[in-house]
Design a protein around this motif. Structure first.
Motif, PDB file in Angstrom:
ATOM      1  N   LYS A 122      56.404  42.813  92.845  1.00  0.00           N
ATOM      2  CA  LYS A 122      56.746  42.360  94.205  1.00  0.00           C
ATOM      3  C   LYS A 122      57.926  41.394  94.167  1.00  0.00           C
ATOM      4  CE  LYS A 122      53.481  44.013  97.024  1.00  0.00           C
ATOM      5  NZ  LYS A 122      53.790  44.766  98.233  1.00  0.00           N
ATOM      6  N   ILE A 123      57.891  40.450  93.230  1.00  0.00           N
ATOM      7  CA  ILE A 123      58.954  39.451  93.137  1.00  0.00           C
ATOM      8  C   ILE A 123      60.286  40.124  92.806  1.00  0.00           C
ATOM      9  CG2 ILE A 123      59.826  37.482  91.809  1.00  0.00           C
ATOM     10  CD1 ILE A 123      56.915  36.596  91.442  1.00  0.00           C
ATOM     11  N   ASN A 124      60.270  40.980  91.792  1.00  0.00           N
ATOM     12  CA  ASN A 124      61.515  41.628  91.375  1.00  0.00           C
ATOM     13  C   ASN A 124      62.042  42.583  92.439  1.00  0.00           C
ATOM     14  OD1 ASN A 124      62.346  40.741  88.532  1.00  0.00           O
ATOM     15  ND2 ASN A 124      60.151  41.049  88.321  1.00  0.00           N
ATOM     16  N   ASP A 125      61.142  43.331  93.084  1.00  0.00           N
ATOM     17  CA  ASP A 125      61.566  44.229  94.172  1.00  0.00           C
ATOM     18  C   ASP A 125      62.222  43.443  95.299  1.00  0.00           C
ATOM     19  OD1 ASP A 125      60.623  46.354  92.790  1.00  0.00           O
ATOM     20  OD2 ASP A 125      58.877  46.747  94.071  1.00  0.00           O
ATOM     21  N   LEU A 126      61.624  42.304  95.642  1.00  0.00           N
ATOM     22  CA  LEU A 126      62.156  41.492  96.739  1.00  0.00           C
ATOM     23  C   LEU A 126      63.577  41.025  96.431  1.00  0.00           C
ATOM     24  CD1 LEU A 126      61.779  39.700  99.381  1.00  0.00           C
ATOM     25  CD2 LEU A 126      61.077  37.888  97.829  1.00  0.00           C
ATOM     26  N   VAL A 127      63.780  40.411  95.284  1.00  0.00           N
ATOM     27  CA  VAL A 127      65.101  39.842  94.998  1.00  0.00           C
ATOM     28  C   VAL A 127      66.144  40.922  94.697  1.00  0.00           C
ATOM     29  CG1 VAL A 127      64.299  37.551  94.309  1.00  0.00           C
ATOM     30  CG2 VAL A 127      64.452  39.359  92.584  1.00  0.00           C
ATOM     31  N   ASP A 128      65.678  42.128  94.310  1.00  0.00           N
ATOM     32  CA  ASP A 128      66.632  43.205  94.081  1.00  0.00           C
ATOM     33  C   ASP A 128      67.034  43.909  95.369  1.00  0.00           C
ATOM     34  OD1 ASP A 128      67.034  42.852  91.402  1.00  0.00           O
ATOM     35  OD2 ASP A 128      65.348  44.104  90.806  1.00  0.00           O
ATOM     36  N   ALA A 129      66.289  43.657  96.439  1.00  0.00           N
ATOM     37  CA  ALA A 129      66.614  44.272  97.730  1.00  0.00           C
ATOM     38  C   ALA A 129      67.573  43.397  98.540  1.00  0.00           C
ATOM     39  CB  ALA A 129      65.338  44.519  98.534  1.00  0.00           C
ATOM     40  N   VAL A 130      67.843  42.197  98.051  1.00  0.00           N
ATOM     41  CA  VAL A 130      68.739  41.276  98.757  1.00  0.00           C
ATOM     42  C   VAL A 130      70.034  41.136  97.967  1.00  0.00           C
ATOM     43  CG1 VAL A 130      68.975  38.939  99.697  1.00  0.00           C
ATOM     44  CG2 VAL A 130      66.718  39.994  99.582  1.00  0.00           C
ATOM     45  N   THR A 131      71.178  41.233  98.668  1.00  0.00           N
ATOM     46  CA  THR A 131      72.452  41.073  97.966  1.00  0.00           C
ATOM     47  C   THR A 131      73.077  39.728  98.331  1.00  0.00           C
ATOM     48  OG1 THR A 131      73.827  41.990  99.731  1.00  0.00           O
ATOM     49  CG2 THR A 131      72.876  43.562  98.150  1.00  0.00           C
TER      50      THR A 131
END
Lengths: 152, 169
Positions: A122-131
């Motif tokens: 969840k953490i990695n998905d979240l920060v990878d979805a934001v540029t």
């Protein structure tokens, strides 16, 4: 135990991300000096040095030497994931270190599979979805597009 | 100068803030609760037995159970036959509750709590990153709150059944 064991991002991750947003907002295609970022963000210049050397190693920024030297983004903000930035500064973003002291039994397997792996994803998905571009847009939304004039 | 005072405060904080990791307290708490739920679902279980099975020191485990008792997750009786057991059904206890009982709030940064800025700091109006930290905290809480101790027990049972089958084959 106190505060030492609490789950927190390090200052490198927090200040580093702030500094990179500052750089992106003020760059306009040119290098930005560390001292100007240090002044605007109230972070010490020597601390920023160590943060930017990590960002440089990760290929996110490059340095320009000389009297008007500083740092500049390698890619466009839309191509820079916040996850890449945070992992460059923090190492990994996993909430539990899976190498240290995890026993090989059903109880630990169950917790790892159902809790820690889920949270890490969840953490990695979240920060990878934001540029970085999203963060810049957010900055303008909060500060107004003329805010930059005020700070320059 | 207010500015230099702030700097001193920052330096103190820098020393305390470490990597974003759940401590052994939170991890062992979850292990201990699951151990109770698997091995002693109804009876009181001694701290010593749990400590032996989990390979955790008795003293440390006693601290952890006492933290869990304060939050109403386990209950205890004293004496020879004493020990701890779950205070509620396994399906009524979430992993998130157990972790937070020992770790406190799961905020990824100190200035965010309960999914919102804890206090309006002097940079509040300019803070772009707090939105991201708030989202991160919500993601973490949603993930740990969606898992109950019963889910964890069922997965253990499934694993053990699989192992038994493999053994017989």
């Amino acid at each position: 135990m106190g505060d030492v064991d609490k789950m927190k991002l390090s200052t490198k991750g927090r200040y580093g991300l702030r500094a990179l947003i500052d750089l992106a907002v003020h760059s306009k295609g040119e290098q930005v000096s560390l001292i100007s970022i240090a002044q605007r963000q109230e972070i010490s210049e020597s601390y920023l040095e160590s943060v930017f050397s990590l960002l440089k190693k990760a290929g996110l920024v490059t340095s320009v030497k000389g009297a008007r030297g500083g740092y500049i983004l390698v890619n466009r903000p839309a191509e820079i994931k916040i996850g890449t930035v945070l992992r460059a500064l923090e190492g990994d973003l996993n909430i539990v270190d899976m190498d240290s002291g995890v026993k090989e039994d059903a109880i630990c397997h169950s917790i790892k599979h159902n809790v820690w792996d889920k949270v890490n994803k969840k953490i990695n998905d979240l920060v990878d979805a934001v540029t970085l571009e999203d963060m810049i847009n957010e900055y303008y939304k909060i500060n107004g597009s003329d805010a930059i004039m005020y700070y320059i | 100068m207010i500015f230099s005072l702030n700097k001193i405060k920052y330096l103190k904080i820098v020393k305390w803030v470490v990597k974003m990791k759940i401590s052994t307290k939170g991890r062992y708490a979850l292990e201990a609760i699951l151990d109770l739920a698997v091995n002693s679902p109804n009876e009181y279980e001694s701290v010593r037995n749990v400590a032996e099975r989990r390979n955790i020191s008795e003293n440390y485990l006693e601290q952890i159970f006492s933290g869990l008792r304060k939050k109403g997750i386990v209950e205890s009786i004293r004496g020879k036959q004493g020990g701890y057991r779950l205070a509620r059904h396994a399906e009524d206890i979430t992993a998130g509750e157990v972790i937070r009982a020992l770790e406190g709030s799961l905020a990824p940064v100190a200035c965010v709590s309960g999914g919102e800025c804890k206090q309006k700091c002097d940079r509040y109006d300019l803070c772009v990153t707090n939105i991201l930290w708030q989202k991160m905290m919500n993601e973490i809480n949603t993930a740990v709150d969606s898992v109950t101790i019963k889910d964890l027990v069922e997965y253990c049972t499934k694993l053990e059944t699989q192992n038994d089958i493999e053994y017989y084959i």
